[in-house]
Each structure stands twice: as structure tokens, then as C-alpha cells.
Scaffold this active site. Structure first.
Site, PDB file in Angstrom:
ATOM      1  N   HIS A 151      86.825  43.111 -29.647  1.00  0.00           N
ATOM      2  CA  HIS A 151      86.026  44.306 -29.895  1.00  0.00           C
ATOM      3  C   HIS A 151      86.878  45.546 -30.174  1.00  0.00           C
ATOM      4  O   HIS A 151      86.485  46.665 -29.881  1.00  0.00           O
ATOM      5  CB  HIS A 151      85.087  44.556 -28.715  1.00  0.00           C
ATOM      6  CG  HIS A 151      84.082  43.463 -28.555  1.00  0.00           C
ATOM      7  ND1 HIS A 151      84.132  42.551 -27.527  1.00  0.00           N
ATOM      8  CD2 HIS A 151      83.022  43.113 -29.313  1.00  0.00           C
ATOM      9  CE1 HIS A 151      83.128  41.694 -27.640  1.00  0.00           C
ATOM     10  NE2 HIS A 151      82.442  42.009 -28.719  1.00  0.00           N
TER      11      HIS A 151
ATOM     12  N   ASP B  57      75.351  40.765 -22.556  1.00  0.00           N
ATOM     13  CA  ASP B  57      74.899  39.527 -23.192  1.00  0.00           C
ATOM     14  C   ASP B  57      73.664  38.972 -22.493  1.00  0.00           C
ATOM     15  O   ASP B  57      72.767  38.417 -23.139  1.00  0.00           O
ATOM     16  CB  ASP B  57      76.012  38.486 -23.169  1.00  0.00           C
ATOM     17  CG  ASP B  57      76.974  38.638 -24.344  1.00  0.00           C
ATOM     18  OD1 ASP B  57      76.855  39.641 -25.076  1.00  0.00           O
ATOM     19  OD2 ASP B  57      77.845  37.770 -24.514  1.00  0.00           O
TER      20      ASP B  57
END
Length: 233
Positions: A40, A145
Site C-alpha cells: 500500500h 477487510d
């Protein structure tokens, strides 16, 4: 992973900016854990082993534990080949976790650390079993998530928090190590109170942006051109 003799939950931070300088600054901050996340990186270049290694090197010599997140098999093997021993790896099942732990154990001759990252209702339900696997040092609960998997808005949603707390208690009851990705302070505190071994409270890029924005809001005045008279040329 509880420390200081007070049985406190350790505090961790994601390193997502790809900067060795910021990594070293965070290492010197008093935090317990740093989790390098090459996937990321805000530059959008994808997992970069070289960048991750530079950040790991920058944190050496400081009283902090640094792990690197390996989002896929190729990155994991590249990190292990480069000498990284301590990793965070997302897994989708108990079998996945066993394979990852075995790969790290073989590559590091049993000297590595594996945290498995889980972020679905199914993997959270299996969390207590995951920590019983040979070579798995602990579980990291991925609340962002999990929120997506549950169809909830935000990792601080009550359903997400309830599922995370249930998993924390199950893993701790099994004698395992469990951490929570919890950038929301209320969620982090709830997980600490439930017995979480560690909490990951955000990332350095977001913290830097937040603090500079606060500083600018408090101190910023007129634009420089309005304050400083520039002589004509």
C-alpha cells in the site's frame, strides 16, 4: 506480545510511505511494533522488496520489533530470500497458514516470526486454531477487510467490533497472541480491554497528514504573497 511487566497491550504502527527516514523516526518514538506494508505504498508501484528492506534497515538499533507484510507468495519468497525473517502474511484458511509457516520455518531455519493476517468471518472464527499451528506466532485481525466482508461501513461499525472482540477473547483463551488493526481509538481501547496482545493504531502517512493539517489550521495565516512585499523587477 505484552510488555513492560504491566501486562499491557503493545502498540504498533503500519509503515506505508516507503520512507526509511519516516521508518527510523517511528522506530525512535517508543512504539513497540512497526509493520512495513510495501503493497500500500502511496506511490502505487506495488510490492517493492527493496523499499521494504530499506525501511527494515532504518529501524535496526532501536528498541522496536519490525515485521514486513507479504501480500502474496512471490513477495514472501523474495523477502525471505533477501534475509527478512519476520513477516505478516494474509491467509484465507488454516491450510494457507500452515503452508506459510512452513515456508518461513524452512527459509529461516526456525528463526523467523509469522503473524497471519485474517479479515473474513470464516478466518476470524478459525483464529484460535491458527495460533495452534507450528510456526505461527500470532494472528492479526484485519478490521477494514472484515468490514468489507461483512458489508459494513467502516471498521468501527458495531458488528465489526463485536466480531473482532469475540476473536480476541477466543485466541487469548487458547493461550495465543492476537493483535488488531484498529486505527479508531475507541476500537483500539476496546480491544486492549478485551485482552488483545497488541493493537496497530494507524499508519505514519495518515498521522503525518493529520498532524500537519491540524498545525496548519491552528497557525496558518494569509498567503506569503500577502505578507511579504516582493520588490518589482
Amino acid at each position: 506480545m505484552r510488555g513492560d511487566g504491566a501486562d499491557r497491550a503493545l502498540a504498533g504502527l503500519w509503515l506505508a510511505g516507503g520512507s526509511p527516514l519516516l521508518a527510523e523516526t517511528c522506530a525512535d518514538s517508543g512504539l513497540d511494533l512497526l509493520l512495513v506494508d510495501p503493497e500500500h505504498d502511496p506511490r502505487g508501484t506495488g510490492p517493492t522488496v527493496e523499499t521494504a528492506l530499506a525501511q527494515v534497515r532504518a529501524t535496526r538499533g532501536y528498541p522496536v520489533t519490525t515485521l514486513v507484510r507479504a501480500p502474496d507468495d512471490a513477495t514472501l519468497h523474495a523477502l525471505l530470500h533477501a534475509g527478512v525473517r519476520d513477516v505478516v502474511v494474509p491467509v484465507a484458511s488454516v491450510d494457507d497458514a500452515g503452508e506459510v509457516a512452513g515456508a518461513v520455518r524452512r527459509a529461516t531455519r526456525g528463526q523467523g516470526t509469522v503473524l497471519v493476517q485474517v479479515g473474513t468471518p470464516e478466518t476470524l472464527a478459525a483464529a484460535a486454531g491458527l495460533v495452534a499451528l507450528e510456526g505461527v506466532a500470532g494472528v492479526l485481525l484485519d478490521t477494514p477487510d472484515l468490514a468489507a466482508a461483512l458489508g459494513r461501513s467502516g471498521h468501527a461499525h458495531p458488528d465489526v467490533v463485536a466480531a473482532a472482540l469475540q476473536a480476541v477473547r477466543a485466541v487469548r483463551a487458547a493461550g495465543g497472541v492476537v493483535g488488531v488493526d484498529a486505527s479508531d481509538p475507541v476500537v483500539a481501547d476496546a480491544c486492549r480491554e478485551a485482552g488483545a496482545s497488541f493493537v496497530v493504531v494507524g499508519d505514519e502517512v495518515t498521522l503525518l497528514a493529520r498532524e500537519t493539517t491540524r498545525l496548519a489550521a491552528r497557525l496558518a495565516g494569509p498567503a506569503l504573497a500577502e505578507v511579504v512585499r516582493v520588490p518589482a523587477r
